[in-house]
Design an enzyme around this catalytic site. Structure first.
Site, PDB file in Angstrom:
ATOM      1  N   ASP A  89       0.851  -1.185   0.000  1.00 20.94           N
ATOM      2  CA  ASP A  89       0.000   0.000   0.000  1.00 20.94           C
ATOM      3  C   ASP A  89       0.883   1.230   0.000  1.00 20.94           C
ATOM      4  O   ASP A  89       1.943   1.251   0.632  1.00 20.94           O
ATOM      5  CB  ASP A  89      -0.963   0.007   1.189  1.00 20.94           C
ATOM      6  N   ASP A 178      -9.369   3.092   6.230  1.00 13.77           N
ATOM      7  CA  ASP A 178      -8.224   3.078   7.140  1.00 13.77           C
ATOM      8  C   ASP A 178      -8.641   3.780   8.424  1.00 13.77           C
ATOM      9  O   ASP A 178      -8.731   5.002   8.472  1.00 13.77           O
ATOM     10  CB  ASP A 178      -7.046   3.789   6.464  1.00 13.77           C
ATOM     11  N   GLU A 180      -7.568   4.090  12.287  1.00 12.13           N
ATOM     12  CA  GLU A 180      -6.465   3.810  13.210  1.00 12.13           C
ATOM     13  C   GLU A 180      -6.306   4.962  14.180  1.00 12.13           C
ATOM     14  O   GLU A 180      -7.166   5.830  14.276  1.00 12.13           O
ATOM     15  CB  GLU A 180      -5.176   3.566  12.422  1.00 12.13           C
TER      16      GLU A 180
END
Length: 290
Positions: A89, A178, A180
């Protein structure tokens, strides 16, 4: 009198102008003081986003969870559950990527950062997203979530509008969320566990309603446990992409019997982060077909 000079006053009219300007400044200062997360200002999507080019998939992991094994040793010692497919990624941090070399080194898929909040797009997205596709990789895009700047559905819409869409061509992976550690402050973005779960559902459901597939969810077990209470409500819809920079993937979020992707290192053979898909190439193609 120079522009902006309030020290010289000529007559009653000027006094009124001066008082009006001061009153306006006072109101503006009050507005700045009392703007709270979730207000109209936060909903604009800009919020406190100051360094999106430094926010990528896993950019917060080592600072919070560390790493007990390097990416190279992780790749060498892991015992796969099944045939693994290698990939990577990337984000704007990598700039223009040499995709031919990544392909020659065995990379079969790539995820590319597209967006963050509702204000940032990766300036290298076209080179990275199209470049990986052009050398033969199966590619996808991801969104860096900031749940304190705008709602989940709004961020899903922004993501889709700026490269996050999906098509069942066998070469495009479902978009990834994503989610986090907050790079700008409180770990859970100031949200309760229930509110965080609702935010993620809003993003996932909006993505599904528009694209026909649910997004992949990228996270770590520690963050997920802390910020969602280890919620199991996504395991039947969204594939899990777990980040763990050790020789084993470790504990998965509740409800998941296996991982779909594993980010096992932040440097190594490929540009950006090092990833494994938990299956052979035919299974990766099946995921790309929805």
């Amino acid at each position: 009198m120079s522009h902006g000079d309030l020290s010289v006053v000529h007559g009653p009219g000027s006094v009124r102008k001066r008082l009006g300007l001061l009153a306006g400044l006072f109101v503006t200062m009050l507005a700045m003081v009392f703007v709270m997360p979730g207000s109209a200002s936060a909903a604009s999507g800009t919020g406190h986003i100051t360094h999106p080019e430094l926010d990528w998939m896993g950019s917060t992991i080592k600072a919070h969870e560390g790493s007990s094994a390097s990416s190279s040793s992780s790749a060498g010692t892991v015992t796969p559950m099944a045939t693994q497919t290698l990939g990577m990624d990337v984000s704007g941090y990598q700039g223009n990527v040499n995709w031919a070399t990544a392909w020659a080194n065995g990379g079969k898929f790539a995820y590319v950062k597209a967006t963050e909040s509702t204000s940032y797009t990766n300036p290298y997205f076209t080179q990275q997203y199209n470049g990986s596709f052009n050398v033969g990789m199966i590619r996808g895009s991801y969104h860096f979530a900031t749940p304190d700047t705008s709602g989940g559905a709004a961020q899903a819409d922004y993501f889709i509008a700026h490269g996050g869409g999906w098509s069942g061509d066998g070469k495009t992976l479902p978009g990834a969320l994503d989610i986090e550690y907050n790079p700008y402050g409180a770990t859970c973005f100031g949200l309760s566990q229930a509110s965080m779960v609702s935010w993620i559902h809003a993003f996932a459901n909006q993505y599904h309603s528009r694209e026909g597939v649910y997004p992949v969810i990228y996270t770590t077990f520690d963050w997920w446990n802390t910020c969602t209470g280890n919620n199991s409500g996504f395991a039947t819809t969204s594939p899990i992409w777990i980040a763990k920079y050790t020789s084993t993937v470790g504990t998965l979020p509740a409800g998941y019997g296996f991982y779909t992707f594993w980010q096992y290192g932040d440097s190594g053979t490929f540009p950006g982060d090092q990833d494994r898909f938990n299956g052979d190439l035919s299974r990766l193609q099946a995921l790309a077909q929805g």
